[in-house]
Write an enzyme that holds these catalytic residues in place. Sequence first.
Site, PDB file in Angstrom:
ATOM      1  N   HIS A   1     -22.039 -41.302   4.771  1.00 57.91           N
ATOM      2  CA  HIS A   1     -21.359 -40.148   4.705  1.00 57.91           C
ATOM      3  C   HIS A   1     -20.081 -41.065   3.155  1.00 57.91           C
ATOM      4  CE1 HIS A   1     -21.218 -38.437   7.928  1.00 57.91           C
ATOM      5  NE2 HIS A   1     -21.360 -38.946   8.569  1.00 57.91           N
TER       6      HIS A   1
ATOM      7  N   GLU B   1     -18.537 -38.793   1.489  1.00 56.23           N
ATOM      8  CA  GLU B   1     -17.338 -37.931   1.427  1.00 56.23           C
ATOM      9  C   GLU B   1     -15.762 -38.487   2.567  1.00 56.23           C
ATOM     10  OE1 GLU B   1     -18.528 -36.697   5.342  1.00 56.23           O
ATOM     11  OE2 GLU B   1     -19.795 -37.189   3.401  1.00 56.23           O
TER      12      GLU B   1
ATOM     13  N   CYS C   1     -27.118 -37.890   5.038  1.00 51.63           N
ATOM     14  CA  CYS C   1     -26.363 -38.529   6.798  1.00 51.63           C
ATOM     15  C   CYS C   1     -28.152 -37.117   7.906  1.00 51.63           C
ATOM     16  CB  CYS C   1     -25.267 -38.069   7.939  1.00 51.63           C
ATOM     17  SG  CYS C   1     -25.310 -38.616   9.556  1.00 51.63           S
TER      18      CYS C   1
END
Length: 402
Positions: A358, A360, A268
């Site tokens: 993202h 995660e 990001c």
Amino acid sequence: MSGAQGLPVPAVLVLEDGRTFRGDAYGAVGETVGEAVFSTGMTGYQETLTDPSYHRQVVVMTAPHVGNTGYNDEDQESQRIWVAGYVVRDPARVPSSWRSRRTLADELAAQGVVGISGVDTRALTRHLRERGSMRAGVFSGAAAARSAEELLARVLDGLAMVGADLAGQVTTTGRYTVPAVGERRYSVAALDLGIKSMTPQRLAERGVEVTVLPATATLEEVLSAGADGGVPDGVFFSNGPGDPAAAGHEIGVLQGVLERRVPFFGICYGNQLLGRALGYGTYKLKYGHRGINQPVMDLTTRKVEVTSHNHGFAVDAVAGEVRDTPYGRAEVSHVGLNDGVVEGLRCLDVPAFSVQYHPEAAAGPHDAAYLFDRFVDLMTARVQPPGRAVTGGSVGNTKEGF
């Protein structure tokens, strides 16, 4: 939020172009100003609220029902809620989840987050898509009784996101270590620009010990954050809020990492900083990408992933173009399929790559989890004896020079 005799407390949302939306207070009563943005996720609101990347933003939820699963103590991505304000259409009256500990409205109120409900979020989202993200204020209770001129003036006094250097406002105050799960294979220094707790956990699951450092860490501190005070096997830059063009210190640290050919992975904000470190420009998107349903193509495999996003800035690059940089060749590795925005970069002569989204994502989707394996492959390639094959992902490819 109910006032005396259980009546709703009036609230108003005011945009910087003068458009207003009236509703009821949701969460804390008072006033707040930030950048109005919308998130298209149907679930995962607790991850959104506690993501430091949303610092100074008034988040509009496009899903009509919010708060259905309440608020629990396990799904936080940081120690607090970071959004500046919260806008929903129909808040849940009674949450329904065995994990819920309290209502979302109660948690917003406890943390002083001013929100508004009963808003036509469809109309508001269409307005932001047409006009772009803009400053906004949420005012409730006595604050909502001010004149329209006073409220608009308060909004226009708010700070713009362009030029904002915000990582220092959300970063950790001191270094800490997340140990590897099982045997430690590698050590990574992670610069906290607004890191989510799930990121070091995903690395730890792969045998990586992660030392998290403040955004103010120097290159020397980063390069001595490995096992036993040595050079780490890899360096990671996290997500975070603000304008990447204002992050001069962090960009300088990253350039030092690239010069020393230490494997690098950025997510990001970290993707935007890699772009600027390589010499690419960055720019403000009209209304950004936020939500957990964004399609992205990995150009190295031609596979399409459904991904989680939260970014208002992007790298100014062209897919298919290989650019010469001070650190060798670089190319766009991922693109967004909705609008062609750059969603990832890959260096071809130094061990570095990044993505704009993202992998995660705690609420999902999990299509991009392989990127952590690619990072591990880069570190494996760095320590692998000559002549030994490297197994796993495609970024750590010895024919590309690393």
